[in-house]
Design a protein around this motif. Structure first.
Motif, PDB file in Angstrom:
ATOM      1  N   TRP A  27     -10.550  -2.524   1.083  1.00 37.76           N
ATOM      2  CA  TRP A  27      -9.693  -1.592   1.809  1.00 37.76           C
ATOM      3  C   TRP A  27     -10.136  -1.625   3.267  1.00 37.76           C
ATOM      4  O   TRP A  27     -11.332  -1.533   3.565  1.00 37.76           O
ATOM      5  CB  TRP A  27      -9.814  -0.175   1.263  1.00 37.76           C
ATOM      6  CG  TRP A  27      -8.980   0.081   0.056  1.00 37.76           C
ATOM      7  CD1 TRP A  27      -9.377   0.066  -1.250  1.00 37.76           C
ATOM      8  CD2 TRP A  27      -7.585   0.394   0.035  1.00 37.76           C
ATOM      9  NE1 TRP A  27      -8.319   0.350  -2.077  1.00 37.76           N
ATOM     10  CE2 TRP A  27      -7.201   0.563  -1.312  1.00 37.76           C
ATOM     11  CE3 TRP A  27      -6.606   0.565   1.019  1.00 37.76           C
ATOM     12  CZ2 TRP A  27      -5.903   0.874  -1.702  1.00 37.76           C
ATOM     13  CZ3 TRP A  27      -5.306   0.881   0.640  1.00 37.76           C
ATOM     14  CH2 TRP A  27      -4.969   1.031  -0.707  1.00 37.76           C
ATOM     15  N   TYR A  28      -9.179  -1.732   4.145  1.00 37.93           N
ATOM     16  CA  TYR A  28      -9.414  -1.789   5.574  1.00 37.93           C
ATOM     17  C   TYR A  28      -8.637  -0.665   6.243  1.00 37.93           C
ATOM     18  O   TYR A  28      -7.687  -0.140   5.682  1.00 37.93           O
ATOM     19  CB  TYR A  28      -8.910  -3.117   6.143  1.00 37.93           C
ATOM     20  CG  TYR A  28      -9.498  -4.356   5.523  1.00 37.93           C
ATOM     21  CD1 TYR A  28      -9.084  -4.807   4.280  1.00 37.93           C
ATOM     22  CD2 TYR A  28     -10.468  -5.094   6.203  1.00 37.93           C
ATOM     23  CE1 TYR A  28      -9.614  -5.954   3.709  1.00 37.93           C
ATOM     24  CE2 TYR A  28     -11.003  -6.256   5.652  1.00 37.93           C
ATOM     25  CZ  TYR A  28     -10.564  -6.676   4.410  1.00 37.93           C
ATOM     26  OH  TYR A  28     -11.091  -7.821   3.862  1.00 37.93           O
ATOM     27  N   ARG A  29      -9.028  -0.355   7.467  1.00 41.83           N
ATOM     28  CA  ARG A  29      -8.243   0.608   8.226  1.00 41.83           C
ATOM     29  C   ARG A  29      -8.251   0.229   9.699  1.00 41.83           C
ATOM     30  O   ARG A  29      -9.185  -0.422  10.180  1.00 41.83           O
ATOM     31  CB  ARG A  29      -8.765   2.029   8.040  1.00 41.83           C
ATOM     32  CG  ARG A  29     -10.135   2.300   8.633  1.00 41.83           C
ATOM     33  CD  ARG A  29     -10.576   3.719   8.281  1.00 41.83           C
ATOM     34  NE  ARG A  29     -11.882   4.035   8.858  1.00 41.83           N
ATOM     35  CZ  ARG A  29     -12.552   5.140   8.590  1.00 41.83           C
ATOM     36  NH1 ARG A  29     -12.045   6.052   7.733  1.00 41.83           N
ATOM     37  NH2 ARG A  29     -13.724   5.365   9.150  1.00 41.83           N
ATOM     38  N   CYS A  78      -2.746   0.350  -4.039  1.00 41.00           N
ATOM     39  CA  CYS A  78      -2.359  -0.967  -3.543  1.00 41.00           C
ATOM     40  C   CYS A  78      -1.990  -1.812  -4.747  1.00 41.00           C
ATOM     41  O   CYS A  78      -2.775  -1.936  -5.693  1.00 41.00           O
ATOM     42  CB  CYS A  78      -3.509  -1.599  -2.782  1.00 41.00           C
ATOM     43  SG  CYS A  78      -3.254  -3.333  -2.371  1.00 41.00           S
ATOM     44  N   TYR A 103      -4.136   2.303   6.677  1.00 44.74           N
ATOM     45  CA  TYR A 103      -5.013   1.707   5.681  1.00 44.74           C
ATOM     46  C   TYR A 103      -4.311   0.534   4.998  1.00 44.74           C
ATOM     47  O   TYR A 103      -3.128   0.621   4.639  1.00 44.74           O
ATOM     48  CB  TYR A 103      -5.425   2.757   4.654  1.00 44.74           C
ATOM     49  CG  TYR A 103      -6.453   3.723   5.164  1.00 44.74           C
ATOM     50  CD1 TYR A 103      -6.123   4.696   6.102  1.00 44.74           C
ATOM     51  CD2 TYR A 103      -7.781   3.659   4.730  1.00 44.74           C
ATOM     52  CE1 TYR A 103      -7.071   5.574   6.599  1.00 44.74           C
ATOM     53  CE2 TYR A 103      -8.744   4.535   5.220  1.00 44.74           C
ATOM     54  CZ  TYR A 103      -8.386   5.480   6.151  1.00 44.74           C
ATOM     55  OH  TYR A 103      -9.333   6.345   6.651  1.00 44.74           O
ATOM     56  N   TYR A 104      -5.078  -0.528   4.821  1.00 43.94           N
ATOM     57  CA  TYR A 104      -4.575  -1.751   4.219  1.00 43.94           C
ATOM     58  C   TYR A 104      -5.513  -2.214   3.104  1.00 43.94           C
ATOM     59  O   TYR A 104      -6.711  -1.971   3.155  1.00 43.94           O
ATOM     60  CB  TYR A 104      -4.525  -2.879   5.241  1.00 43.94           C
ATOM     61  CG  TYR A 104      -3.747  -2.620   6.494  1.00 43.94           C
ATOM     62  CD1 TYR A 104      -4.327  -1.988   7.589  1.00 43.94           C
ATOM     63  CD2 TYR A 104      -2.430  -3.039   6.611  1.00 43.94           C
ATOM     64  CE1 TYR A 104      -3.615  -1.761   8.754  1.00 43.94           C
ATOM     65  CE2 TYR A 104      -1.703  -2.828   7.776  1.00 43.94           C
ATOM     66  CZ  TYR A 104      -2.306  -2.191   8.843  1.00 43.94           C
ATOM     67  OH  TYR A 104      -1.594  -1.980  10.006  1.00 43.94           O
ATOM     68  N   CYS A 105      -4.968  -2.925   2.167  1.00 41.41           N
ATOM     69  CA  CYS A 105      -5.805  -3.648   1.207  1.00 41.41           C
ATOM     70  C   CYS A 105      -5.596  -5.142   1.441  1.00 41.41           C
ATOM     71  O   CYS A 105      -4.548  -5.578   1.935  1.00 41.41           O
ATOM     72  CB  CYS A 105      -5.471  -3.272  -0.225  1.00 41.41           C
ATOM     73  SG  CYS A 105      -3.804  -3.719  -0.747  1.00 41.41           S
ATOM     74  N   ARG A 131     -10.273  -0.211  -9.418  1.00 43.20           N
ATOM     75  CA  ARG A 131      -9.181  -1.144  -9.646  1.00 43.20           C
ATOM     76  C   ARG A 131      -8.793  -1.138 -11.114  1.00 43.20           C
ATOM     77  O   ARG A 131      -9.620  -0.848 -11.981  1.00 43.20           O
ATOM     78  CB  ARG A 131      -9.539  -2.553  -9.187  1.00 43.20           C
ATOM     79  CG  ARG A 131     -10.631  -3.243  -9.959  1.00 43.20           C
ATOM     80  CD  ARG A 131     -11.148  -4.486  -9.242  1.00 43.20           C
ATOM     81  NE  ARG A 131     -10.164  -5.563  -9.187  1.00 43.20           N
ATOM     82  CZ  ARG A 131     -10.283  -6.625  -8.385  1.00 43.20           C
ATOM     83  NH1 ARG A 131     -11.321  -6.737  -7.580  1.00 43.20           N
ATOM     84  NH2 ARG A 131      -9.356  -7.578  -8.408  1.00 43.20           N
ATOM     85  N   VAL A 136     -13.654   3.477  -4.374  1.00 43.28           N
ATOM     86  CA  VAL A 136     -12.702   2.404  -4.643  1.00 43.28           C
ATOM     87  C   VAL A 136     -12.751   2.065  -6.131  1.00 43.28           C
ATOM     88  O   VAL A 136     -13.819   2.078  -6.744  1.00 43.28           O
ATOM     89  CB  VAL A 136     -12.997   1.167  -3.764  1.00 43.28           C
ATOM     90  CG1 VAL A 136     -14.382   0.622  -4.010  1.00 43.28           C
ATOM     91  CG2 VAL A 136     -11.937   0.090  -3.968  1.00 43.28           C
ATOM     92  N   GLU A 188       0.829  -1.189   0.000  1.00 41.93           N
ATOM     93  CA  GLU A 188       0.000   0.000   0.000  1.00 41.93           C
ATOM     94  C   GLU A 188       0.874   1.253   0.000  1.00 41.93           C
ATOM     95  O   GLU A 188       1.970   1.251   0.574  1.00 41.93           O
ATOM     96  CB  GLU A 188      -0.908   0.030   1.235  1.00 41.93           C
ATOM     97  CG  GLU A 188      -1.811  -1.166   1.379  1.00 41.93           C
ATOM     98  CD  GLU A 188      -1.201  -2.318   2.192  1.00 41.93           C
ATOM     99  OE1 GLU A 188      -1.922  -3.263   2.519  1.00 41.93           O
ATOM    100  OE2 GLU A 188       0.021  -2.261   2.487  1.00 41.93           O
ATOM    101  N   TYR A 231      -7.291   1.110  -5.961  1.00 41.90           N
ATOM    102  CA  TYR A 231      -7.143   2.480  -5.482  1.00 41.90           C
ATOM    103  C   TYR A 231      -8.267   2.831  -4.515  1.00 41.90           C
ATOM    104  O   TYR A 231      -9.349   2.268  -4.565  1.00 41.90           O
ATOM    105  CB  TYR A 231      -7.187   3.454  -6.667  1.00 41.90           C
ATOM    106  CG  TYR A 231      -6.188   3.135  -7.748  1.00 41.90           C
ATOM    107  CD1 TYR A 231      -6.569   2.432  -8.889  1.00 41.90           C
ATOM    108  CD2 TYR A 231      -4.860   3.529  -7.635  1.00 41.90           C
ATOM    109  CE1 TYR A 231      -5.660   2.131  -9.888  1.00 41.90           C
ATOM    110  CE2 TYR A 231      -3.945   3.238  -8.636  1.00 41.90           C
ATOM    111  CZ  TYR A 231      -4.347   2.535  -9.757  1.00 41.90           C
ATOM    112  OH  TYR A 231      -3.438   2.236 -10.738  1.00 41.90           O
ATOM    113  N   LEU A 232      -7.995   3.797  -3.669  1.00 43.12           N
ATOM    114  CA  LEU A 232      -9.021   4.350  -2.790  1.00 43.12           C
ATOM    115  C   LEU A 232      -8.885   5.864  -2.826  1.00 43.12           C
ATOM    116  O   LEU A 232      -7.929   6.416  -2.266  1.00 43.12           O
ATOM    117  CB  LEU A 232      -8.888   3.827  -1.365  1.00 43.12           C
ATOM    118  CG  LEU A 232     -10.008   4.233  -0.414  1.00 43.12           C
ATOM    119  CD1 LEU A 232     -11.327   3.573  -0.831  1.00 43.12           C
ATOM    120  CD2 LEU A 232      -9.680   3.868   1.034  1.00 43.12           C
TER     121      LEU A 232
END
Length: 115
Positions: free
Chosen positions: A36-38, A22, A94-96, A72, A70, A6, A80-81
């Motif tokens: 996408w997570y956070r 990502c 932030y994670y994917c 891709r 979001v 990321e 992308y975010l």
């Protein structure tokens, strides 16, 4: 082996925007719904957005709906975010990762929203 990297985080003022990226290595990327997570300090990791393999369907957490988008690019193995109207409560790492199956988590990218 799938690897997740990321990038794009940073410090931004309230109301500002950032675009996270990502890259997912591995040819299987295009077969999976990606999320996408956070995670904020002291809180559990939360899912904020998902996108289906073909990019035709997306979902958002209520807290980010109408502010985050979001997308891709399967040809580039990228997700992308786009984050607009950022608020201090968006501050997090932030994670994917996959939505229905996950791989080893990447390092994430820090987003800090502060004046």
């Amino acid at each position: 082996q799938v690897q997740l990297v990321e990038s794009g985080g940073g410090l931004v003022q309230p109301g500002g925007s950032l675009r996270l990226s990502c890259v997912l290595s591995g040819s299987i990327f295009t077969s999976y719904t990606i999320g996408w997570y956070r995670q904020s300090p002291g809180k559990q990791r939360e899912l904020v957005a998902t996108i289906t393999p073909g990019g035709g369907s997306t979902t958002y957490a209520d807290s980010v709906k109408d502010r985050f988008t979001v997308s891709r690019d399967n040809a580039k193995n990228m997700v992308y975010l786009q984050m607009n109207s950022l608020q201090p409560e968006d501050t997090a790492v932030y994670y994917c990762n996959g939505r229905f199956r996950t791989w080893a988590w990447g390092q994430g990218t820090q987003v800090t929203v502060s004046s």
